[in-house]
Design a protein around this motif. Structure first.
Motif, PDB file in Angstrom:
ATOM      1  N   ARG A 203      36.834  29.784  -0.292  1.00 43.34           N
ATOM      2  CA  ARG A 203      37.238  28.385  -0.431  1.00 43.34           C
ATOM      3  C   ARG A 203      35.982  27.518  -0.470  1.00 43.34           C
ATOM      4  O   ARG A 203      35.255  27.404   0.505  1.00 43.34           O
ATOM      5  CB  ARG A 203      38.124  27.957   0.730  1.00 43.34           C
ATOM      6  CG  ARG A 203      39.471  28.674   0.776  1.00 43.34           C
ATOM      7  CD  ARG A 203      40.215  28.279   2.032  1.00 43.34           C
ATOM      8  NE  ARG A 203      41.530  28.899   2.114  1.00 43.34           N
ATOM      9  CZ  ARG A 203      42.332  28.799   3.168  1.00 43.34           C
ATOM     10  NH1 ARG A 203      41.932  28.114   4.235  1.00 43.34           N
ATOM     11  NH2 ARG A 203      43.517  29.370   3.174  1.00 43.34           N
ATOM     12  N   ARG A 204      35.753  26.911  -1.599  1.00 45.72           N
ATOM     13  CA  ARG A 204      34.554  26.097  -1.821  1.00 45.72           C
ATOM     14  C   ARG A 204      34.929  24.618  -1.810  1.00 45.72           C
ATOM     15  O   ARG A 204      35.895  24.204  -2.442  1.00 45.72           O
ATOM     16  CB  ARG A 204      33.922  26.472  -3.167  1.00 45.72           C
ATOM     17  CG  ARG A 204      32.656  25.688  -3.552  1.00 45.72           C
ATOM     18  CD  ARG A 204      31.475  26.141  -2.740  1.00 45.72           C
ATOM     19  NE  ARG A 204      30.265  25.426  -3.093  1.00 45.72           N
ATOM     20  CZ  ARG A 204      29.325  25.895  -3.936  1.00 45.72           C
ATOM     21  NH1 ARG A 204      29.474  27.091  -4.500  1.00 45.72           N
ATOM     22  NH2 ARG A 204      28.239  25.206  -4.185  1.00 45.72           N
ATOM     23  N   LEU A 205      34.176  23.808  -1.077  1.00 49.30           N
ATOM     24  CA  LEU A 205      34.421  22.384  -1.103  1.00 49.30           C
ATOM     25  C   LEU A 205      34.007  21.810  -2.447  1.00 49.30           C
ATOM     26  O   LEU A 205      32.952  22.158  -2.993  1.00 49.30           O
ATOM     27  CB  LEU A 205      33.668  21.674   0.033  1.00 49.30           C
ATOM     28  CG  LEU A 205      34.453  21.510   1.346  1.00 49.30           C
ATOM     29  CD1 LEU A 205      34.825  22.866   1.944  1.00 49.30           C
ATOM     30  CD2 LEU A 205      33.685  20.662   2.342  1.00 49.30           C
ATOM     31  N   ALA A 206      34.857  20.941  -2.981  1.00 50.56           N
ATOM     32  CA  ALA A 206      34.660  20.403  -4.323  1.00 50.56           C
ATOM     33  C   ALA A 206      35.375  19.066  -4.430  1.00 50.56           C
ATOM     34  O   ALA A 206      36.161  18.683  -3.560  1.00 50.56           O
ATOM     35  CB  ALA A 206      35.199  21.382  -5.366  1.00 50.56           C
ATOM     36  N   LEU A 207      35.122  18.354  -5.514  1.00 49.29           N
ATOM     37  CA  LEU A 207      35.829  17.111  -5.772  1.00 49.29           C
ATOM     38  C   LEU A 207      37.187  17.416  -6.389  1.00 49.29           C
ATOM     39  O   LEU A 207      37.299  18.262  -7.277  1.00 49.29           O
ATOM     40  CB  LEU A 207      35.010  16.219  -6.708  1.00 49.29           C
ATOM     41  CG  LEU A 207      33.608  15.854  -6.215  1.00 49.29           C
ATOM     42  CD1 LEU A 207      32.952  14.863  -7.177  1.00 49.29           C
ATOM     43  CD2 LEU A 207      33.637  15.274  -4.806  1.00 49.29           C
ATOM     44  N   VAL A 208      38.214  16.748  -5.904  1.00 49.14           N
ATOM     45  CA  VAL A 208      39.583  17.007  -6.353  1.00 49.14           C
ATOM     46  C   VAL A 208      40.297  15.695  -6.642  1.00 49.14           C
ATOM     47  O   VAL A 208      39.943  14.639  -6.106  1.00 49.14           O
ATOM     48  CB  VAL A 208      40.378  17.811  -5.299  1.00 49.14           C
ATOM     49  CG1 VAL A 208      39.743  19.176  -5.072  1.00 49.14           C
ATOM     50  CG2 VAL A 208      40.485  17.044  -3.979  1.00 49.14           C
ATOM     51  N   LYS A 209      41.341  15.776  -7.480  1.00 48.87           N
ATOM     52  CA  LYS A 209      42.172  14.610  -7.757  1.00 48.87           C
ATOM     53  C   LYS A 209      43.259  14.456  -6.695  1.00 48.87           C
ATOM     54  O   LYS A 209      43.640  13.343  -6.333  1.00 48.87           O
ATOM     55  CB  LYS A 209      42.803  14.732  -9.141  1.00 48.87           C
ATOM     56  CG  LYS A 209      41.810  14.657 -10.290  1.00 48.87           C
ATOM     57  CD  LYS A 209      42.516  14.750 -11.629  1.00 48.87           C
ATOM     58  CE  LYS A 209      41.539  14.654 -12.788  1.00 48.87           C
ATOM     59  NZ  LYS A 209      42.219  14.764 -14.104  1.00 48.87           N
ATOM     60  N   ASP A 210      43.802  15.586  -6.265  1.00 49.51           N
ATOM     61  CA  ASP A 210      44.902  15.589  -5.309  1.00 49.51           C
ATOM     62  C   ASP A 210      44.583  16.544  -4.159  1.00 49.51           C
ATOM     63  O   ASP A 210      43.636  17.322  -4.220  1.00 49.51           O
ATOM     64  CB  ASP A 210      46.207  16.022  -5.990  1.00 49.51           C
ATOM     65  CG  ASP A 210      46.560  15.141  -7.178  1.00 49.51           C
ATOM     66  OD1 ASP A 210      46.726  13.925  -6.965  1.00 49.51           O
ATOM     67  OD2 ASP A 210      46.652  15.660  -8.297  1.00 49.51           O
TER      68      ASP A 210
END
Length: 221
Positions: A203-210
């Motif tokens: 599980r990689r932290l990333a930018l998300v829309k939701d």
């Protein structure tokens, strides 16, 4: 020393002016500033280290940690991940570095922050403890969080802690393109949510829309 800076007021969209910045002319803490709390209800302190933990348990849980990015040529571990469960290793401690030192040692909601892993490391790897948002990853369709950032500079290393609509808090990435940094702003139109994507089984932290990542903070003893 005289400098030109942007006076940011949460409720008044206003002005650029020149001022002499001294201890007699400080930036005031907004009257509605809300301290961020840890899992015990204590206010976060910028002098202390914390683990970023999930507000959920089991397979929905898992602490945030520093790890090696797949296919990275960085000389140090530079990936920001979340464990696949809250059963197992503890996360990597972090410290929150405020954009202004004039508000004491507290950490507040909607305050621009740099985030740094609080670990012992070699001189070579010091910059690889500071969070930033990396380039667009075409295979995952988003930008990933990684280390290699800076502190106090106009770049991709700025974040906010905001209250979650679910449990705990969320992280927002808020790019800063000017050295005239406003410590507080309730306007998040240019900020993006931090969540999780799957990368090589992790599980990689990333930018998300939701579905932003719901988190809490646990002080490292």
């Amino acid at each position: 020393m005289k400098c030109l800076f942007l006076l940011c007021l949460c409720l008044v969209p206003i002005v650029v002016f020149s001022s002499t910045f001294t201890s007699q002319n400080p930036i005031n803490l907004p009257s509605d500033a809300t301290p961020v709390l840890d899992v015990t209800g204590k206010e976060l302190d910028s002098r202390l280290s914390y683990r970023i933990i999930s507000t959920f348990w089991g397979a929905l849980g898992g602490d945030v940690y520093l790890g090696k990015s797949p296919n990275s040529d960085a000389p140090c571990a530079n990936g920001i991940f979340r464990y696949n469960s809250d059963v197992g290793p503890s996360g990597t401690p972090v410290k929150f570095i405020c954009s202004s030192s004039h508000f004491g040692q507290g950490i507040f909601e909607n305050e621009l922050l740099n985030i740094q892993f609080s670990i012992s490391t070699s001189k070579l790897c010091v910059s690889y403890t500071i969070w930033k948002v990396g380039d667009y990853d075409a295979s995952l369709g988003t930008m990933l969080l990684e280390t290699g950032g800076t502190i106090g500079q106009a770049d991709s290393s700025w974040f906010k802690i905001v209250k979650s609509s679910q449990l705990g808090y969320n992280l927002l990435y808020c790019p800063v393109t000017s050295t005239m940094i406003c410590p507080f702003s309730s306007d998040d139109q240019f900020c993006l949510k931090v969540g999780v994507v799957h990368q090589n089984g992790k599980r990689r932290l990333a930018l998300v829309k939701d579905n932003p990542l719901d988190i809490s903070f646990k002080q490292v003893q």
